[in-house]
Design an enzyme around this catalytic site. Sequence first.
Site, PDB file in Angstrom:
ATOM      1  CB  CYS A   1     -20.559  61.319  30.868  1.00 17.20           C
ATOM      2  SG  CYS A   1     -21.281  62.742  31.490  1.00 17.20           S
TER       3      CYS A   1
ATOM      4  CB  CYS B   1     -20.546  62.154  34.578  1.00 18.48           C
ATOM      5  SG  CYS B   1     -21.912  62.628  33.354  1.00 18.48           S
ATOM      6  CG  ASP B   2     -17.805  58.938  35.093  1.00 17.04           C
ATOM      7  OD1 ASP B   2     -18.560  59.387  36.020  1.00 17.04           O
ATOM      8  OD2 ASP B   2     -18.197  58.225  34.320  1.00 17.04           O
TER       9      ASP B   2
HETATM   10  C1  LIG Z   1     -22.049  56.050  32.587  1.00 11.35           C
HETATM   11  C2  LIG Z   1     -22.849  57.353  33.039  1.00 11.35           C
HETATM   12  C3  LIG Z   1     -22.632  58.012  33.919  1.00 11.35           C
HETATM   13  C4  LIG Z   1     -23.186  59.314  34.478  1.00 11.35           C
HETATM   14  N1  LIG Z   1     -22.708  59.881  35.545  1.00 11.35           N
HETATM   15  C5  LIG Z   1     -23.562  61.333  35.754  1.00 11.35           C
HETATM   16  C6  LIG Z   1     -23.047  61.835  36.880  1.00 11.35           C
HETATM   17  O1  LIG Z   1     -22.447  61.560  37.458  1.00 11.35           O
HETATM   18  N2  LIG Z   1     -23.654  63.134  37.187  1.00 11.35           N
HETATM   19  C7  LIG Z   1     -24.561  63.617  36.113  1.00 11.35           C
HETATM   20  O2  LIG Z   1     -25.281  64.434  36.276  1.00 11.35           O
HETATM   21  N3  LIG Z   1     -25.010  62.790  35.084  1.00 11.35           N
HETATM   22  C8  LIG Z   1     -24.593  61.563  34.770  1.00 11.35           C
HETATM   23  N4  LIG Z   1     -24.785  60.952  33.786  1.00 11.35           N
HETATM   24  C9  LIG Z   1     -25.798  61.458  32.890  1.00 11.35           C
HETATM   25  C10 LIG Z   1     -27.142  61.275  33.237  1.00 11.35           C
HETATM   26  O3  LIG Z   1     -27.396  59.867  33.455  1.00 11.35           O
HETATM   27  C11 LIG Z   1     -28.373  61.742  32.163  1.00 11.35           C
HETATM   28  O4  LIG Z   1     -28.135  63.033  32.007  1.00 11.35           O
HETATM   29  C12 LIG Z   1     -29.655  61.492  32.728  1.00 11.35           C
HETATM   30  O5  LIG Z   1     -29.885  60.036  33.378  1.00 11.35           O
HETATM   31  C13 LIG Z   1     -30.558  62.112  31.767  1.00 11.35           C
HETATM   32  O6  LIG Z   1     -31.712  61.925  32.423  1.00 11.35           O
HETATM   33  P1  LIG Z   1     -33.223  61.472  31.611  1.00 11.35           P
HETATM   34  O7  LIG Z   1     -34.262  61.243  32.461  1.00 11.35           O
HETATM   35  O8  LIG Z   1     -33.424  62.432  30.458  1.00 11.35           O
HETATM   36  O9  LIG Z   1     -33.004  60.066  30.547  1.00 11.35           O
HETATM   37  P2  LIG Z   1     -32.261  58.664  31.217  1.00 11.35           P
HETATM   38  O10 LIG Z   1     -31.845  58.449  32.277  1.00 11.35           O
HETATM   39  O11 LIG Z   1     -31.688  58.077  29.894  1.00 11.35           O
HETATM   40  O12 LIG Z   1     -33.799  57.692  31.279  1.00 11.35           O
HETATM   41  C14 LIG Z   1     -34.632  57.490  29.842  1.00 11.35           C
HETATM   42  C15 LIG Z   1     -35.837  56.778  30.499  1.00 11.35           C
HETATM   43  O13 LIG Z   1     -36.549  56.372  29.381  1.00 11.35           O
HETATM   44  C16 LIG Z   1     -36.912  54.981  29.178  1.00 11.35           C
HETATM   45  N5  LIG Z   1     -37.415  54.671  27.813  1.00 11.35           N
HETATM   46  C17 LIG Z   1     -36.758  54.934  26.951  1.00 11.35           C
HETATM   47  N6  LIG Z   1     -37.590  54.554  25.800  1.00 11.35           N
HETATM   48  C18 LIG Z   1     -38.712  54.369  26.380  1.00 11.35           C
HETATM   49  C19 LIG Z   1     -40.032  53.887  25.894  1.00 11.35           C
HETATM   50  N7  LIG Z   1     -40.183  53.405  24.462  1.00 11.35           N
HETATM   51  N8  LIG Z   1     -40.927  53.547  26.656  1.00 11.35           N
HETATM   52  C20 LIG Z   1     -40.963  53.459  28.150  1.00 11.35           C
HETATM   53  N9  LIG Z   1     -39.776  53.927  28.761  1.00 11.35           N
HETATM   54  C21 LIG Z   1     -38.503  54.476  27.813  1.00 11.35           C
HETATM   55  C22 LIG Z   1     -35.731  54.116  29.691  1.00 11.35           C
HETATM   56  O14 LIG Z   1     -35.984  53.126  30.167  1.00 11.35           O
HETATM   57  C23 LIG Z   1     -35.436  55.226  30.891  1.00 11.35           C
HETATM   58  O15 LIG Z   1     -35.982  54.734  32.142  1.00 11.35           O
HETATM   59  C24 LIG Z   1     -24.285  60.044  33.485  1.00 11.35           C
HETATM   60  C25 LIG Z   1     -24.579  58.953  32.191  1.00 11.35           C
HETATM   61  C26 LIG Z   1     -24.046  57.623  32.233  1.00 11.35           C
HETATM   62  C27 LIG Z   1     -24.333  56.743  31.029  1.00 11.35           C
END
Ligand SMILES: Cc1cc2nc3c(=O)[nH]c(=O)nc-3n(C[C@H](O)[C@H](O)[C@H](O)COP(=O)(O)OP(=O)(O)OC[C@H]3O[C@@H](n4cnc5c(N)ncnc54)[C@H](O)[C@@H]3O)c2cc1C
Length: 310
Positions: free
Chosen positions: A135, A138-139
């Site tokens: 990303c 992000c980084d």
């Molecule tokens: C390495 C890295 C660094 C990042 N750094 C940043 C940053 O600095 N700033 C920023 O704003 N964003 C950053 N991001 C992006 C950010 O992490 C995502 O945009 C954000 O986490 C999305 O949130 P979400 O809640 O949609 O999903 P996610 O964080 O992907 O969470 C998904 C959740 O769903 C759960 N899940 C999936 N399938 C199932 C199922 N069948 N049953 C039950 N649970 C399930 C998973 O276990 C998890 O808990 C980064 C991403 C990565 C990979």
Amino acid sequence: MSNEIHHVAIIGTGPAGLTAAIYAARAGLNPVIYAGLQHGGQLTTTTDIENFPGFENGISGPKLMADMTAQAERVGTKVLYEQITKVDFSSSPLKLWSDDKEILAHSVVIATGATAKTLGIENEDVLMGKGVSTCATCDGFFYKNKKVAVVGGGDSAMEEATYLAKLCSEVYLIHRRDHFRASKIMLERAQKTENIKFLVPYSTTELLHDKTGLTGIKIVNLETDQTETIELDGFFMAIGHQPNSQIFEPYVDLDDHGYIIARNHTETKTPGVFVAGDIADPVFKQAITAAGMGCQAAIQATKYLENNNL
Ligand SMILES: Cc1cc2nc3c(=O)[nH]c(=O)nc-3n(C[C@H](O)[C@H](O)[C@H](O)COP(=O)(O)OP(=O)(O)OC[C@H]3O[C@@H](n4cnc5c(N)ncnc54)[C@H](O)[C@@H]3O)c2cc1C
């Protein structure tokens, strides 16, 4: 089987799901949230978050997500460390399963995120956050005036390379074919950027590192088989995301890449089923946008329950 019908069941404990939980709990809905295989979501795999508002000096990903979980629990959320394996949203109440356990709910928020695809080369997991990233938004800031490479041939790779070119001294764009999936306009913009150097058709074969992190990569020219070594500070994989939407497919509309299409903010085509975060966002994919959508989903779920006397 328990007979309890939850007001709202939230699937996923990333920023979207936990924010939905905080809002739903504070609306008196006693939400239940399922953490799945990665409690805390994608941010648990990273160290410094410097763009989530409220933290003058940044915060580590795991700490941010632990605090969000504690906040959700304090206001009345029940967190269950279970994976939802099957759903049936064809009738009300909505049905979900965690293995053999049936769960009933009047409304559901899907917040299962999208997993960044990686190349699958040795040590990429270990070096994630230590020179390897998926990303640029992000980084990228951590690589100011440094030398980085972006792998990929689609629009996201072009966008990430162009974004990084504004921050970094030098950007290599590595792609294994000499034609690109990226749109003409995005490709040309990257090609015209002075400090982006295209390396095609090349494949990355090795991540070089010392104790502190990435130091470079080995690449191979796929036409000549010749190997080269490039010294690098950062290596960004921009080869797409896999939205975790499969089990919901019959009950939601998906775009060509498997993202759930949200209508009227967070609604899906199934009444009572809402969606939030990266699973419905092929564009921004940030913690703050995921959290914002989680808030919207909880408010819309609350209204849905009120309107239907549930
Ligand atoms: C390495 C890295 C660094 C990042 N750094 C940043 C940053 O600095 N700033 C920023 O704003 N964003 C950053 N991001 C992006 C950010 O992490 C995502 O945009 C954000 O986490 C999305 O949130 P979400 O809640 O949609 O999903 P996610 O964080 O992907 O969470 C998904 C959740 O769903 C759960 N899940 C999936 N399938 C199932 C199922 N069948 N049953 C039950 N649970 C399930 C998973 O276990 C998890 O808990 C980064 C991403 C990565 C990979």
